[in-house]
Design a protein around this motif. Structure first.
Motif, PDB file in Angstrom:
ATOM      1  N   SER A  69     -21.827  71.613 -78.845  1.00 45.81           N
ATOM      2  CA  SER A  69     -20.590  72.661 -78.672  1.00 45.81           C
ATOM      3  C   SER A  69     -19.362  72.611 -77.488  1.00 45.81           C
ATOM      4  CB  SER A  69     -21.441  73.909 -78.202  1.00 45.81           C
ATOM      5  OG  SER A  69     -22.147  73.580 -77.289  1.00 45.81           O
ATOM      6  N   VAL A  72     -16.281  74.110 -78.356  1.00 51.19           N
ATOM      7  CA  VAL A  72     -16.187  75.418 -78.051  1.00 51.19           C
ATOM      8  C   VAL A  72     -16.392  75.697 -76.527  1.00 51.19           C
ATOM      9  CG1 VAL A  72     -17.605  77.570 -78.361  1.00 51.19           C
ATOM     10  CG2 VAL A  72     -17.446  75.741 -80.306  1.00 51.19           C
ATOM     11  N   ASN A  76     -13.593  77.750 -74.540  1.00 46.49           N
ATOM     12  CA  ASN A  76     -14.270  79.026 -73.977  1.00 46.49           C
ATOM     13  C   ASN A  76     -13.567  78.907 -72.250  1.00 46.49           C
ATOM     14  OD1 ASN A  76     -15.452  81.435 -73.474  1.00 46.49           O
ATOM     15  ND2 ASN A  76     -17.456  80.451 -73.459  1.00 46.49           N
ATOM     16  N   TYR A  79      -9.678  79.051 -72.166  1.00 48.10           N
ATOM     17  CA  TYR A  79      -9.423  80.471 -72.432  1.00 48.10           C
ATOM     18  C   TYR A  79      -9.612  81.347 -71.423  1.00 48.10           C
ATOM     19  CZ  TYR A  79      -7.950  84.159 -75.748  1.00 48.10           C
ATOM     20  OH  TYR A  79      -7.414  85.317 -76.387  1.00 48.10           O
ATOM     21  N   SER A  80     -10.846  81.472 -71.037  1.00 50.76           N
ATOM     22  CA  SER A  80     -11.415  82.552 -69.917  1.00 50.76           C
ATOM     23  C   SER A  80     -10.130  82.280 -68.591  1.00 50.76           C
ATOM     24  CB  SER A  80     -12.740  82.196 -69.432  1.00 50.76           C
ATOM     25  OG  SER A  80     -13.616  82.159 -70.224  1.00 50.76           O
ATOM     26  N   PHE A  82      -7.260  81.080 -68.770  1.00 42.16           N
ATOM     27  CA  PHE A  82      -6.031  81.779 -68.999  1.00 42.16           C
ATOM     28  C   PHE A  82      -5.769  83.251 -68.909  1.00 42.16           C
ATOM     29  CE2 PHE A  82      -3.794  83.636 -72.901  1.00 42.16           C
ATOM     30  CZ  PHE A  82      -2.439  83.313 -72.362  1.00 42.16           C
ATOM     31  N   ILE A  83      -7.042  83.828 -69.663  1.00 41.08           N
ATOM     32  CA  ILE A  83      -7.105  85.454 -69.633  1.00 41.08           C
ATOM     33  C   ILE A  83      -7.287  85.928 -68.116  1.00 41.08           C
ATOM     34  CG2 ILE A  83      -8.460  87.341 -70.054  1.00 41.08           C
ATOM     35  CD1 ILE A  83      -7.114  86.320 -72.754  1.00 41.08           C
ATOM     36  N   VAL A  86      -3.638  85.790 -66.583  1.00 35.81           N
ATOM     37  CA  VAL A  86      -2.890  86.900 -67.184  1.00 35.81           C
ATOM     38  C   VAL A  86      -3.102  88.236 -66.879  1.00 35.81           C
ATOM     39  CG1 VAL A  86      -2.410  88.015 -69.246  1.00 35.81           C
ATOM     40  CG2 VAL A  86      -2.454  85.631 -69.332  1.00 35.81           C
ATOM     41  N   VAL A  87      -4.548  88.543 -66.699  1.00 39.03           N
ATOM     42  CA  VAL A  87      -5.068  89.546 -66.084  1.00 39.03           C
ATOM     43  C   VAL A  87      -4.671  90.219 -64.786  1.00 39.03           C
ATOM     44  CG1 VAL A  87      -6.938  91.351 -65.782  1.00 39.03           C
ATOM     45  CG2 VAL A  87      -6.827  89.991 -67.896  1.00 39.03           C
ATOM     46  N   GLY A  90      -0.850  88.899 -64.209  1.00 43.91           N
ATOM     47  CA  GLY A  90       0.020  89.503 -64.868  1.00 43.91           C
ATOM     48  C   GLY A  90       0.037  91.058 -64.072  1.00 43.91           C
ATOM     49  N   SER A  91      -1.012  91.650 -63.712  1.00 46.01           N
ATOM     50  CA  SER A  91      -1.028  93.021 -63.135  1.00 46.01           C
ATOM     51  C   SER A  91      -0.185  93.067 -61.979  1.00 46.01           C
ATOM     52  CB  SER A  91      -2.571  93.540 -62.868  1.00 46.01           C
ATOM     53  OG  SER A  91      -3.178  93.525 -64.271  1.00 46.01           O
ATOM     54  N   TRP A  93       2.072  91.513 -61.106  1.00 47.50           N
ATOM     55  CA  TRP A  93       3.696  91.123 -61.157  1.00 47.50           C
ATOM     56  C   TRP A  93       4.079  92.524 -61.821  1.00 47.50           C
ATOM     57  CZ3 TRP A  93       6.067  89.432 -66.405  1.00 47.50           C
ATOM     58  CH2 TRP A  93       7.633  89.228 -66.116  1.00 47.50           C
ATOM     59  N   VAL A  94       3.578  92.881 -62.851  1.00 47.69           N
ATOM     60  CA  VAL A  94       3.962  94.197 -63.452  1.00 47.69           C
ATOM     61  C   VAL A  94       3.814  95.352 -62.431  1.00 47.69           C
ATOM     62  CG1 VAL A  94       3.236  95.820 -65.005  1.00 47.69           C
ATOM     63  CG2 VAL A  94       3.094  93.576 -65.838  1.00 47.69           C
ATOM     64  N   MET A  95       2.985  95.400 -61.650  1.00 51.04           N
ATOM     65  CA  MET A  95       2.947  96.682 -60.709  1.00 51.04           C
ATOM     66  C   MET A  95       3.605  96.412 -59.510  1.00 51.04           C
ATOM     67  SD  MET A  95       1.263  98.328 -62.740  1.00 51.04           S
ATOM     68  CE  MET A  95       1.153  99.959 -61.418  1.00 51.04           C
TER      69      MET A  95
ATOM     70  N   LYS B 208     -23.401  79.868 -84.521  1.00 52.64           N
ATOM     71  CA  LYS B 208     -24.769  79.015 -84.348  1.00 52.64           C
ATOM     72  C   LYS B 208     -25.485  79.201 -85.669  1.00 52.64           C
ATOM     73  CE  LYS B 208     -24.746  77.136 -80.247  1.00 52.64           C
ATOM     74  NZ  LYS B 208     -24.910  75.541 -80.258  1.00 52.64           N
ATOM     75  N   PHE B 235     -13.440  89.251 -74.173  1.00 51.78           N
ATOM     76  CA  PHE B 235     -12.376  89.031 -73.051  1.00 51.78           C
ATOM     77  C   PHE B 235     -12.031  90.437 -72.785  1.00 51.78           C
ATOM     78  CE2 PHE B 235     -13.088  84.570 -74.378  1.00 51.78           C
ATOM     79  CZ  PHE B 235     -13.211  84.368 -72.981  1.00 51.78           C
ATOM     80  N   MET B 265      -3.506 104.197 -56.516  1.00 52.58           N
ATOM     81  CA  MET B 265      -2.238 103.640 -57.736  1.00 52.58           C
ATOM     82  C   MET B 265      -2.335 104.109 -58.996  1.00 52.58           C
ATOM     83  SD  MET B 265      -1.436  99.869 -57.436  1.00 52.58           S
ATOM     84  CE  MET B 265       0.162  98.962 -57.636  1.00 52.58           C
ATOM     85  N   ASN B 271      -2.047 100.381 -66.767  1.00 48.56           N
ATOM     86  CA  ASN B 271      -1.867  98.885 -66.897  1.00 48.56           C
ATOM     87  C   ASN B 271      -3.261  98.457 -67.188  1.00 48.56           C
ATOM     88  OD1 ASN B 271      -0.563  96.168 -66.267  1.00 48.56           O
ATOM     89  ND2 ASN B 271      -2.194  96.282 -64.919  1.00 48.56           N
ATOM     90  N   ILE B 275      -4.233  96.711 -71.043  1.00 44.51           N
ATOM     91  CA  ILE B 275      -4.608  95.410 -71.001  1.00 44.51           C
ATOM     92  C   ILE B 275      -5.995  95.183 -72.019  1.00 44.51           C
ATOM     93  CG2 ILE B 275      -5.871  93.560 -69.508  1.00 44.51           C
ATOM     94  CD1 ILE B 275      -4.184  93.986 -67.291  1.00 44.51           C
ATOM     95  N   PHE B 322      -3.000  89.191 -75.968  1.00 42.07           N
ATOM     96  CA  PHE B 322      -3.271  89.521 -74.385  1.00 42.07           C
ATOM     97  C   PHE B 322      -2.257  89.525 -73.407  1.00 42.07           C
ATOM     98  CE2 PHE B 322      -7.721  88.790 -75.182  1.00 42.07           C
ATOM     99  CZ  PHE B 322      -8.234  89.731 -74.393  1.00 42.07           C
ATOM    100  N   TRP B 325       0.826  93.747 -73.345  1.00 44.74           N
ATOM    101  CA  TRP B 325       0.480  95.099 -73.146  1.00 44.74           C
ATOM    102  C   TRP B 325       1.460  96.196 -72.586  1.00 44.74           C
ATOM    103  CZ3 TRP B 325      -0.648  91.321 -69.571  1.00 44.74           C
ATOM    104  CH2 TRP B 325      -0.266  91.477 -68.328  1.00 44.74           C
ATOM    105  N   VAL B 326       2.424  95.539 -71.840  1.00 40.26           N
ATOM    106  CA  VAL B 326       3.462  96.443 -71.002  1.00 40.26           C
ATOM    107  C   VAL B 326       4.309  97.279 -72.139  1.00 40.26           C
ATOM    108  CG1 VAL B 326       5.395  96.093 -69.721  1.00 40.26           C
ATOM    109  CG2 VAL B 326       3.630  94.955 -68.981  1.00 40.26           C
ATOM    110  N   ALA B 334       9.014  99.138 -64.479  1.00 47.09           N
ATOM    111  CA  ALA B 334       8.670  97.972 -63.885  1.00 47.09           C
ATOM    112  C   ALA B 334       9.793  97.119 -63.950  1.00 47.09           C
ATOM    113  CB  ALA B 334       7.546  97.305 -64.864  1.00 47.09           C
ATOM    114  N   VAL B 338      10.446  92.134 -66.329  1.00 53.79           N
ATOM    115  CA  VAL B 338       9.017  92.437 -66.799  1.00 53.79           C
ATOM    116  C   VAL B 338       9.285  93.033 -68.404  1.00 53.79           C
ATOM    117  CG1 VAL B 338       6.921  93.964 -66.546  1.00 53.79           C
ATOM    118  CG2 VAL B 338       8.021  92.959 -64.454  1.00 53.79           C
TER     119      VAL B 338
END
Lengths: 99, 648
Positions: A69, A72, A76, A79-80, A82-83, A86-87, A90-91, A93-95, B208, B235, B265, B271, B275, B322, B325-326, B334, B338
């Protein structure tokens, strides 16, 4: 590898991983102690080194890509990561406009 | 707390609901006792770990919730038909649009999709059950009791009233002091945990437990979409879990994560919510794409056009989901950098989606199309969804969005993507897989009546809303004054909503009618299907496949039929089959979750702790359990197979 007859006589992979890990550790030490860079830059550089070393060890010593595997698992983790970036980034930056 | 605060009082509608709930419960108890069915319901349904039965229970709940959410929708349409109506007051209207949104997304669309995937995915990949059957039962019951906790809010304590997005500061203690938003936080948490476990379960199952020879690129398209959906669930849902936990702390223990004062906040909630929220809408739409792919290919009687392009575009959509979302809160402020970035990523979603639309069209090209009910839903999906998609690109332009934001233009857009995408897919999938679930077909004639009533009603209801939005009518307003020129279009929209309601009633009648008089499916393959679920009997025996099928191409069953005339089972190849045992524990652990949740909603912490202790007890008992399931002997398989294939 192991028992299937293609066993390498010398563990090159481990040696390269080991030498690179040592290099990265000492490089981080040098950057932190005697490079004279500003604090923010030091933090950025050593975090970068740490991440490179972590992924190096995952591939060289912990064989993430070698099991059935492997693909995979690798996908995995990438990707984790990356997320997570981003979360969190990203948060932030956005806030920024209310921070 | 006084009883008059505990029970919701003062509204004739609520009293009627009280009476209806009590009568329904008495009725259920009476029927079960009179027909001596208590043991049957416990052994066959409440303790089952069979993926097919769990799927059926999900779908039953989803149809009930569609009724509840639909009634909410009709109440709203009734209130908005004419200006200055007094049918609902502002507070009641707030509660109704909140429960309508929450129920339709989380307790209707999600369980409908999860129900279909429970029934179909193990069959499509040639497996006997999911990877973790016990966990699957727990997922269902957590969803069920989460949904029940949410639904009792309108008679006990009061419903949440801050919108399905529950934005702070409105959803905080300061502006929503009642228990309504506690219900929102706790019940979504409980069913969200169930969904998260479903995501993990099906991810493992698909990776599997595929039949030998079924490589990833030979998986049926529906299974592909579920795989990617599970990745999204795994995720995205933790973000909701954390956000809801913070909300719960804010509301119950006066922490200050999302408050206006003390360094809180409030906008961070929006936000975090989105997400999770944006991947969430793709969690419901991707399986819909999978359902349409299966149906279009079956009834065009052609292999799906551009299989690989389909797979890559699903992966592309999942990746983009992902980072957009904004666009749900461009107007929050923002700033242009952004907004521009998220505007571009949002428009990029149209590219992989467009690829899929063309793939369906090319699958239809030169196909021998059979216009069954399932196919009609799928064909109607394409133009209707494109209308929703194109208006979505309009909304994606951040500068223009300042005009459209929270207007009825937005309402029309997301109903066009969610109804034409997800609801059409659920109805299409229900008609398509119904013989597989119950052994008889849904009546096609009544099915087509439902289709035309619902599809026309849908357009009559929601198309005018685009124009109402452009005329300035905003979302969530409970009434409007005369002379704004909105009345004619609102009347038209209400007529459409009534048509959709009639369509739903015809569907319910169809379920009853088909159970009594519907054509029995003796072949197991009524549609001349292409994938492995049609290789089983209708309904499948509880172990699905007597021997594991071998797959050597895409459309495995189609190839089998061409090469060997079907799925051939030789009696000498049979081996004992290992199956999981039933368990009542998922049920009562979920009851404990319900009790603990109820305690938290009302801040009755003794009750909450008692419930929590029972949950922990359940976990401990499970840890020390030594149940490896049971084996079905070869003789029993032979007997079951002969009985099941008698009709074929």
């Amino acid at each position: 590898m192991g028992t299937n007859g293609h066993h390498e006589s010398f563990p090159w992979k481990h040696l390269i991983g080991f030498v690179l890990s040592l290099l990265l550790t000492f490089a981080a030490l040098w950057v932190a102690l005697s490079s004279g860079l500003p604090l923010k830059a030091v933090i950025v550089v050593i975090v970068l080194f740490a991440m490179i070393q972590a992924s190096l060890q995952l591939f060289m010593f912990m064989h993430v890509a070698e099991s059935d595997s492997g693909k995979v698992q690798t996908f995995n983790m990438v990707y984790s990561f990356f997320i997570a970036v981003v979360v969190v980034a990203g948060s932030v930056w956005v806030m920024q406009f209310v921070l | 707390m006084k009883w008059s605060e505990f029970f919701v009082t003062g509204e004739p509608l609520i009293y009627a609901a009280d009476v209806a709930i009590v009568l329904t419960m008495v009725g259920i108890v009476f029927v079960l006792t009179y027909f001596k069915k208590w043991k049957w319901i416990w052994n066959e349904w409440l303790t089952t770990v069979d993926h097919k039965k769990i799927g059926v229970m999900y779908i039953i709940c989803a149809v009930l919730m569609l009724f509840r959410g639909g009634v909410d929708a009709l109440l709203m349409r009734a209130q908005l038909t004419a200006p200055n109506m007094n049918f609902l007051d502002a507070q009641h209207y707030n509660e109704i649009f909140t429960t309508h949104g929450t129920i339709m997304i989380l307790f209707m669309a999600m369980p409908f999709i999860i129900g279909l995937m429970n029934i179909v995915v193990p069959l499509q990949i040639g497996a006997r059950d999911v990877a973790f059957p016990y966990l699957n039962a727990l997922s269902f019951w957590l969803f069920f009791f989460g949904a029940m906790l949410f639904n009792i809010s309108f008679v006990i304590g009061g419903s949440p009233d801050a919108g399905w997005t529950a934005y702070f500061p409105l959803a905080g203690n300061e502006f929503s002091p009642g228990v309504g938003n506690n219900y929102y936080a706790v019940s979504l948490q409980i069913s969200g945990i169930g969904t998260l476990m479903t995501g993990i379960n099906f991810l493992v199952t698909i990776l599997k437990m595929r039949a030998p020879g079924m490589t990833l690129m030979r998986m049926p398209m529906f299974t592909w979409t579920i795989l990617i959906t599970c990745v999204l669930i795994v995720f995205a849902f933790p973000v909701l879990t954390v956000a809801l936990a913070l909300m719960t702390f804010d509301r119950l223990f006066d922490t200050q994560f999302f408050t206006m004062a003390n360094g809180g906040m409030s906008m961070l909630w929006a936000n975090l919510f989105w997400i999770w929220g944006h991947p969430e809408v793709y969690i419901v739409i991707l399986p819909a794409f999978g359902i349409f792919s299966e149906i279009v290919s079956t009834f065009a009687q052609k292999r799906l056009f551009g299989y690989k392009a389909m797979v890559y575009s699903i992966v592309g959509i999942a990746f983009l989901s992902f980072i957009v979302w904004v666009h749900h809160f461009f107007t929050m402020g923002a700033g242009p950098e952004v907004n521009s970035v998220f505007s571009i990523t949002t428009m990029a979603v149209a590219i992989p989606t467009g690829v899929k639309i063309f793939n369906w069209l090319f699958t239809l090209r030169k196909g021998k199309i059979r216009f069954t009910t399932a196919m009609l839903w799928s064909l109607a999906f394409i133009p209707n969804f494109v209308i929703g998609g194109v208006t979505g690109v309009m909304l994606a332009m951040a500068a223009a969005d300042y005009q459209y934001h929270n207007s009825y233009f937005l309402i029309a857009h997301f109903h066009y993507v969610l109804i034409a995408g997800v609801v059409f897919a659920c109805f299409a999938g229900l008609h398509y897989w119904y013989p597989k679930m119950f052994g008889h077909m849904l009546n096609e004639r009544l099915g087509k009546w439902t289709f035309w009533l619902f599809m026309i009603g849908f357009n009559v209801c929601f198309f005018p809303m685009y124009f109402l939005g452009l005329m300035g009518m905003t979302r969530r307003m409970y009434t409007y004054s005369d002379g704004l020129g909105w009345t004619p279009l609102n009347v038209v929209a209400t007529v459409g909503a009534v048509l959709m309601g009639i369509g739903f009633i015809v569907l319910c009648y169809n379920i009853y009618y088909s159970a009594r008089y519907g054509e029995r499916d003796m072949t197991g393959d009524p549609w001349n299907g292409r994938t492995l679920e049609w290789a089983t009997a209708s309904p499948p025996v509880h172990y699905n496949f007597p021997v594991t099928p071998i797959v050597d191409d895409l459309d495995a069953y189609w190839v089998m039929k061409k090469k060997q005339g079907g799925f051939q089972v030789k009696e000498e190849e049979l081996k004992p089959i290992h199956m999981p045992s039933n368990s009542g524990r998922p049920f009562w652990i979920s009851v404990a979750f319900f009790v603990a949740g109820f305690g938290l909603v009302f801040k009755w912490f003794a009750l909450a702790i008692a419930g929590a202790l029972f949950i922990v007890l359940g976990l401990i008992l499970r840890s020390f359990e030594n149940d490896d399931g049971y084996h079905i002997g070869v003789d029993e398989i032979k007997r079951t197979e002969r009985a099941a294939r008698k009709g074929a």
